[in-house]
Design an enzyme around this catalytic site. Structure first.
Site: not given
Ligand SMILES: Cc1cc2nc3c(=O)[nH]c(=O)nc-3n(C[C@H](O)[C@H](O)[C@H](O)COP(=O)(O)O)c2cc1C
Length: 357
Positions: A99, A180, A310
């Protein structure tokens, strides 16, 4: 019949299952040179039961950095360290996209080369604070990019895509979500430009389309994806007509024959998946708050080609195996999400290690 464990085509690749690991910033890179720690290879290796891993956000240029201890993809040392990650994932038969994340105004002079101002489409200070090496600090009023600086940023994305492939990544994802730089251009609240990159929806979408054009030219559309999160409203993003904005953007994505469109929703007021999936001609990845049951039903209903996890993947390295067996998952430890060492990073138990312990 479970669809999660059936193969699916995503661009150039046939993935072995429809479980995708979401991009997650973990802030485990050297602060001075943006080289990922050795443990980063172990972390991704542990999660390579996924059909596809999308890496944490990686900055394409020092100017794109927005968080302490985040990694880059510019220098030879960074490429070499990422090569260890991609080798580990490939040796387990999985695929990994990088990414590419340029934070734009969601940064701070202390994170910028030479202590300069972060950049943005317009000099509008985002609300809120960011974590720097000297603690929490307010966001600042960013420097408005000139046209020639915009062209340079687009080149930085191109270069990052080339270097990602050199490092062994199977493809690249443009981070177009979470407020971003790409979304700062797209949304009317953060983009007040009066040139070809601002004003109409078509003009505000131009930056994303130009960046994708460069990425696709460099590595091929079948190795490029994009993540969006309509109406997530994170990092101070506001748009006067988000639905019109996203219709126009997604319609225009089709010209690139992208590998995938990754849409993560967080309480959006309308059903974007139902509306966007039919408009898009590549694989459609759904994320945001899924569990096994909701992922299966999204796949069964044809609302998703693959499903993105995530926090669950962060805490449960063998998530696919747990789903297969109907086993319970580990609890994520939020205090170790960002930065630190192996605790809360590579020490989450799997079914196998739990048995041995
Ligand atoms: C610790 C953490 C760091 C994340 N960093 C990013 C990132 O660098 N880029 C991004 O697009 N989303 C990031 N996200 C969002 C996740 O990609 C995802 O969209 C979000 O956690 C929702 O999915 P979930 O409910 O399965 O956790 C992050 C989420 C978490 C928990």
């Amino acid at each position: 019949m479970s669809k999660l464990f059936t193969p699916v085509r995503v661009g150039r690749y046939e993935l072995s299952n429809r479980l995708v690991m979401a991009p997650m910033t973990r802030s485990r890179a050297n602060e001075d040179d943006g080289v990922p720690y050795d443990s980063v290879a172990t972390y991704y290796d542990q999660r390579a039961g996924a059909g596809l891993i999308i890496s944490e956000g990686v900055y394409p240029s020092a100017q794109g950095k927005g968080y302490v201890h985040t990694p880059g993809i510019r220098t030879d040392a960074q490429v070499e360290a990422w090569r260890r990650v991609t080798d580990a994932v490939h040796s387990r038969g999985s695929r990994i996209f990088m990414q590419v994340m340029h934070c734009g105004r969601v940064s701070h002079p202390s994170l910028q080369p030479g202590g300069t101002l972060p950049v943005a489409p317009s000099s509008i200070q985002p609300p809120g604070q960011t974590w720097t090496t000297s603690g929490q600090q307010d966001f600042v009023t960013p420097h408005e990019l000139t046209i020639s600086e915009i062209k340079q940023v687009i080149e930085d994305y191109r270069q990052a895509s080339r270097r990602a492939i050199e490092a062994g990544f199977d493809g690249v994802e443009l981070h177009g979500a979470s407020g971003y730089l790409p979304e700062q251009f797209l949304a009317s609240g953060s983009n007040k430009r009066e040139d070809e990159y601002g004003g109409s929806t078509a003009n505000r979408a131009r930056f994303i389309l130009d960046v994708l054009g460069a990425m696709v030219e460099e590595v091929g559309g079948d190795r490029v994806g994009i993540k969006i999160s309509p109406e997530m409203n994170f990092n101070g993003i506001v748009d006067e007509n988000p639905q019109a904005t996203y219709w126009e953007l997604v319609d225009k994505l089709n010209a690139f024959d992208l590998a995938y469109l990754h849409v993560a929703l967080f309480g959006a007021p309308i059903d974007y998946h139902a509306l966007l999936k039919p408009r898009f001609n590549g694989a459609y990845l759904v994320g945001g708050g899924l569990d096994q049951a909701s992922a299966e039903s999204a796949l069964a209903a044809g609302r998703a080609d693959a499903t993105v996890f995530g926090a669950a993947f962060l805490a449960t390295p063998d998530l696919p195996e747990r789903f297969r067996q109907g086993a319970t998952l580990n609890e994520p430890d939020r205090s170790t999400f960002y930065g630190g060492g192996d605790k809360g990073y590579t020490d989450y138990p799997t079914l196998q290690t739990a048995k041995v312990a």
